[in-house]
Design an enzyme around this catalytic site. Structure first.
Site, mmCIF file in Angstrom:
data_model
loop_
_atom_site.group_PDB
_atom_site.id
_atom_site.type_symbol
_atom_site.label_atom_id
_atom_site.label_comp_id
_atom_site.label_asym_id
_atom_site.label_seq_id
_atom_site.Cartn_x
_atom_site.Cartn_y
_atom_site.Cartn_z
ATOM 1 N N GLY A 76 0.798 -1.214 0.000
ATOM 2 C CA GLY A 76 0.000 0.000 0.000
ATOM 3 C C GLY A 76 0.835 1.270 0.000
ATOM 4 C CG ASP A 83 -8.404 -2.434 8.178
ATOM 5 O OD1 ASP A 83 -7.887 -2.539 9.308
ATOM 6 O OD2 ASP A 83 -9.296 -3.197 7.768
ATOM 7 N N PRO A 126 5.966 -4.278 8.481
ATOM 8 C CG PRO A 126 4.540 -5.736 7.346
ATOM 9 C CD PRO A 126 5.520 -5.688 8.478
#
Length: 285
Positions: free
Chosen positions: A137, A154, A161
């Site tokens: 992301g 979320d 990570p």
């Protein structure tokens, strides 16, 4: 001796849950994903030893992460979820009839697979509006510009990570990905856990400097550290506490109100009432 799962958030202080058996265990290139059958909370997913969700209380987190931002936005059609591999946030987003396209960017395929196998009631993965992308992301938001009405971050706790999901650079990129009336929300840990304070302040100060409207709100999730949990919301135009937002909540949730267990109009407004110690924590250097 009974089998127990323990998560410690301060030395020997934490959470204990009775476990019947382990259902899933996989060490991926990113983290360790596990699912346990518990004696009280249904099946429980953990990542790197930290609770992500249980079948019995997941509705609190997922309803608040989805409906607080989507009902702040006037007409959300395109939604980006960063993380959320269990599928619960996407499930709630997809309840909104006007939503046309949801991108869920999950770095670890094992999270999705474990949820499908052992928490089949959580996600809505067969919905044609949902597009699951197994990507990072942090780099995904380098690409799209002014594409999304709502971005939901979320992620897990600020370790491994997920660390960079709490940094200003990431929120700058998210700001660019949002349309002119876009709304963003991120989970930001427990105000009762002192070593989370820097992460909470980091997110809140980042969005406060980037968006004209930025607020912290609270919810209560039994299996998360201390039970009290914070989420940060940012909006380019609409205040989530404006009369326009509050007056329309009941009508907008009417198509799916019977499915909601936590979120409602009163909860939406009350979630922004912050205790004194939380306000002081946000203002501290």
């Amino acid at each position: 001796m009974p089998i127990q799962y323990n998560e410690f958030y301060n030395e020997q202080t934490g959470l204990t849950v009775g476990v019947k058996k382990q259902l899933f265990h996989e060490v991926t290139p990113y983290q360790t994903v596990e699912v346990f059958e518990t004696d009280t909370w249904g099946n429980l997913m953990t990542i790197d030893g930290m609770v992500m969700l249980s079948e019995k209380d997941e509705f609190v987190y997922h309803e608040m992460m989805a409906h607080m931002p989507l009902l702040t936005h006037p007409n959300p059609e395109t939604v980006l979820i960063i993380g959320g591999g269990d599928g619960g946030t996407a499930r709630e987003v997809l309840k909104h009839p006007g939503v046309k396209h949801v991108d869920m960017v999950e770095i670890d395929e094992a999270v999705v697979r474990a949820s499908k196998l052992h928490m089949p009631g959580v996600g809505d993965f067969d919905n044609p509006k949902l597009h699951v992308k197994y990507e990072n992301g942090l780099t995904f938001v380098d690409g799209p510009k002014e594409v999304y009405d709502v971005i939901i971050i979320d992620g897990s706790d600020p370790v491994g990570p997920a660390v960079d999901l709490f940094k200003r650079d990431f929120y700058e990129k998210c700001h660019v990905c949002l349309k002119a009336d876009g709304v963003l929300v991120s989970q930001t840990e427990s105000p009762f856990v002192e070593h989370y304070h820097d992460s909470i302040r980091s997110v809140q100060r980042a969005i406060d400097s980037l968006f004209p409207i930025a607020k912290l709100f609270l919810t209560w999730i039994p299996l998360y550290p201390t039970g009290m949990w914070s989420m940060s919301i940012a909006s380019k135009q609409r205040d989530p506490l404006s009369a326009e937002v509050l007056e329309n909540i009941d009508a907008r949730i009417a198509p799916f109100a019977d499915s909601l267990k936590y979120y409602n109009k009163d909860v939406h407004a009350a979630a922004y009432a912050l205790p004194g110690f939380v306000k002081q924590m946000l203002e501290a250097e």
